[in-house]
Motif scaffolding. Structure first.
Motif, PDB file in Angstrom:
ATOM      1  N   THR A 100      -4.127   3.853   3.637  1.00  0.00           N
ATOM      2  CA  THR A 100      -2.740   4.254   3.366  1.00  0.00           C
ATOM      3  C   THR A 100      -2.632   4.888   1.990  1.00  0.00           C
ATOM      4  O   THR A 100      -2.039   5.956   1.819  1.00  0.00           O
ATOM      5  CB  THR A 100      -1.804   3.029   3.430  1.00  0.00           C
ATOM      6  OG1 THR A 100      -1.899   2.426   4.720  1.00  0.00           O
ATOM      7  CG2 THR A 100      -0.363   3.425   3.170  1.00  0.00           C
ATOM      8  N   ILE A 101      -3.229   4.208   0.997  1.00  0.00           N
ATOM      9  CA  ILE A 101      -3.172   4.695  -0.382  1.00  0.00           C
ATOM     10  C   ILE A 101      -3.917   6.019  -0.521  1.00  0.00           C
ATOM     11  O   ILE A 101      -3.424   6.975  -1.141  1.00  0.00           O
ATOM     12  CB  ILE A 101      -3.763   3.649  -1.336  1.00  0.00           C
ATOM     13  CG1 ILE A 101      -2.906   2.376  -1.332  1.00  0.00           C
ATOM     14  CG2 ILE A 101      -3.887   4.202  -2.750  1.00  0.00           C
ATOM     15  CD1 ILE A 101      -3.533   1.203  -2.068  1.00  0.00           C
ATOM     16  N   ALA A 102      -5.122   6.105   0.076  1.00  0.00           N
ATOM     17  CA  ALA A 102      -5.961   7.288  -0.104  1.00  0.00           C
ATOM     18  C   ALA A 102      -5.406   8.520   0.611  1.00  0.00           C
ATOM     19  O   ALA A 102      -5.474   9.638   0.081  1.00  0.00           O
ATOM     20  CB  ALA A 102      -7.374   6.989   0.397  1.00  0.00           C
ATOM     21  N   GLY A 144       0.442   4.020  -2.790  1.00  0.00           N
ATOM     22  CA  GLY A 144       0.085   5.374  -2.367  1.00  0.00           C
ATOM     23  C   GLY A 144       1.053   6.406  -2.889  1.00  0.00           C
ATOM     24  O   GLY A 144       0.660   7.501  -3.323  1.00  0.00           O
ATOM     25  N   ALA A 171       0.827  -1.207   0.000  1.00  0.00           N
ATOM     26  CA  ALA A 171       0.000   0.000   0.000  1.00  0.00           C
ATOM     27  C   ALA A 171       0.860   1.255   0.000  1.00  0.00           C
ATOM     28  O   ALA A 171       0.510   2.258  -0.628  1.00  0.00           O
ATOM     29  CB  ALA A 171      -0.928  -0.001   1.210  1.00  0.00           C
ATOM     30  N   GLY A 188      -0.005   9.381   5.150  1.00  0.00           N
ATOM     31  CA  GLY A 188      -0.531   8.133   4.606  1.00  0.00           C
ATOM     32  C   GLY A 188       0.055   6.922   5.311  1.00  0.00           C
ATOM     33  O   GLY A 188      -0.664   5.977   5.657  1.00  0.00           O
ATOM     34  N   MET A 199      -2.388   9.462   1.235  1.00  0.00           N
ATOM     35  CA  MET A 199      -1.189  10.117   0.681  1.00  0.00           C
ATOM     36  C   MET A 199      -1.546  11.250  -0.275  1.00  0.00           C
ATOM     37  O   MET A 199      -1.106  12.386  -0.075  1.00  0.00           O
ATOM     38  CB  MET A 199      -0.280   9.086   0.017  1.00  0.00           C
ATOM     39  CG  MET A 199       0.465   8.235   1.020  1.00  0.00           C
ATOM     40  SD  MET A 199       1.736   7.222   0.229  1.00  0.00           S
ATOM     41  CE  MET A 199       2.164   6.144   1.601  1.00  0.00           C
TER      42      MET A 199
END
Length: 447
Positions: free
Chosen positions: A393-395, A145, A141, A406, A397
């Motif tokens: 985590t991805i969102a 991210g 992730a 993130g 960042m």
């Protein structure tokens, strides 16, 4: 009778044992160089936005890359090239310097300290233990991210995405209104053209797809009068503006300790994942799936980070583009050393690098974002306790414009979700420690 120089290379790099030749290794090194030399243009472009001198960063990029390649090739004997990492330079510029208001001199000091920690951790195998303790979903992730974060930077910097009071962001126009007429918005159009060109070249397996795209878009821009090319070759720019300019005076405040931690954490996953992935592709892992001489490889990476900070660039890391050289037959450190020599040769091409406009490097950032997003495939999306923290985590960042936030949300949410779902035993002690540390940071020091 073999040539004495060839014989020396045979003995040092064990070419026959690895099933390769000097010619193959040199060609493999040239192939790797073509796929990653874009960094000599993109890295100064990114770091110059932090207030650093473009020419000095250009020199630092070339020399730091060469040092990393020489140590990796000569000491660890792996066909893996190193250069200042994408994502880490973005964090340096946009999150630390521009986001936190920290001077680039202090940020360089943070990179230097993270490299020193790497050296200590590499010598005592703590780095390997950390990597093995962290969940795969978070590792993948973080990479994905950063890919989205790079994409947002590229889209915003080129005008493809612009600010909006109503929706925060919206797509930029393909035209500019001037005296009642609609004129082409060349930065936006050329950014999209460069991205499509890079993708097409990569699809047809053209070596150096990224750098070719950068040069094509720059040439078109010059023809349209959007940039000026003042020659190709010149004397090497001075490195004095960035050389040994690290400022340690404000480094050990709470916020900057977190910065050091993020530099350490991101490079930890990036470098180790690249080392293992490229080595697997080259068939260099042992029967247990482990990487021989891993300690030496990690040490080479650490030395490159420290040297790069002293020279004046963000963290230097192994490059996944090394896989192109492996595909061309590279199996030993001679491949990496060849890349290092070619990176040094780039020092005399600074006028060409300075002529490259931001919208010519934006497609490179977007394309790298595509490559990094592939990591999301490795996330277990069927298990919500793994999928939700990975998604956050991805969102976080791109939406917080911060790699650090993130990563923090990933660790915190992973621990919280597992605890609430009565699966606390799935959380490694290291994740608990990091999650609590980030929570404390947010509570006492803010975002």
């Amino acid at each position: 009778m073999s040539h004495p120089n060839t014989s020396l290379l045979e003995r040092w790099f064990k070419l026959a044992e690895k099933g390769t030749t000097v010619r193959t290794e040199l060609l493999a090194g040239f192939t790797t160089f073509l796929t990653l030399c874009y960094i000599t243009i993109v890295n100064p472009s990114v770091l110059s936005q932090a207030g650093m001198d473009f020419g000095a960063v250009f020199v630092a990029t070339c020399i730091a890359s060469a040092i990393g390649c020489f140590v990796m090739g000569g000491l660890a004997n792996y066909p893996i090239a190193l250069a200042p990492g994408m994502g880490l330079n973005a964090y340096f510029t946009y999150s630390v310097v521009m986001g936190m208001g920290v001077s680039w001199q202090v940020a360089l000091a943070a990179v230097f300290v993270s490299g020193c920690i790497f050296i200590a951790f590499s010598l005592f195998k703590v780095r390997e233990m950390l990597v093995n303790a962290l969940p795969m979903s978070l590792k993948m992730a973080i990479a994905a991210g950063i890919g989205l974060f790079l994409a947002l930077i590229a889209l915003k910097g080129s005008g493809v995405v612009v600010a909006s009071e109503a929706t925060l962001l919206k797509m930029g126009n393909l035209y500019i209104e001037h005296d009642g007429a609609k004129l082409p918005n060349y930065p936006v159009l050329l950014t999209l053209a460069g991205l499509f060109l890079t993708i097409a070249l990569d699809y047809y397996r053209v070596r150096g797809a990224i750098i070719i795209s950068i040069f094509v878009i720059t040439a078109i821009a010059a023809g349209l009068g959007l940039t000026q090319i003042d020659g190709v070759v010149s004397s090497v720019p001075s490195i004095a503006p960035t050389f040994m300019q690290m400022d340690f005076s404000h480094l050990f405040s709470g916020s900057l300790i977190a910065v050091v931690f993020v530099f350490f954490l991101v490079d930890l996953f990036d470098s180790t994942g690249t080392l293992v992935g490229v080595s697997h592709r080259a068939g260099l892992l042992d029967e247990n799936g482990h990487l021989p001489r891993l300690k030496k490889a990690l040490f080479a990476d650490s030395i490159a980070i420290v040297a790069g900070a002293g020279l004046g660039t963000s963290s230097t890391t192994p490059y996944i583009e090394s896989a192109s050289g492996v595909a061309a037959g590279g199996r030993t450190g001679l491949t990496a050393i060849t890349v290092g020599v070619l990176m040094l040769a780039c020092l005399w091409f600074s006028p060409l690098a300075k002529a490259v406009p931001a919208f010519a490097t934006a497609p490179a950032l977007l394309y790298i974002g595509v490559q990094m997003m592939r990591s999301a495939i490795e996330i277990n999306w069927k298990d919500i306790t793994e999928a939700a923290p990975a998604f956050l985590t991805i969102a976080f960042m791109p939406f917080t414009y911060s790699i650090a936030d993130g990563i923090a949300m990933g660790f915190i949410s992973y621990a919280a979700v597992k605890l609430l779902c009565r699966r606390a035993k799935d959380v490694p002690p290291m994740v608990w420690f990091v999650a609590v540390a980030w929570l404390a940071k947010f509570w006492f020091l803010g975002a």
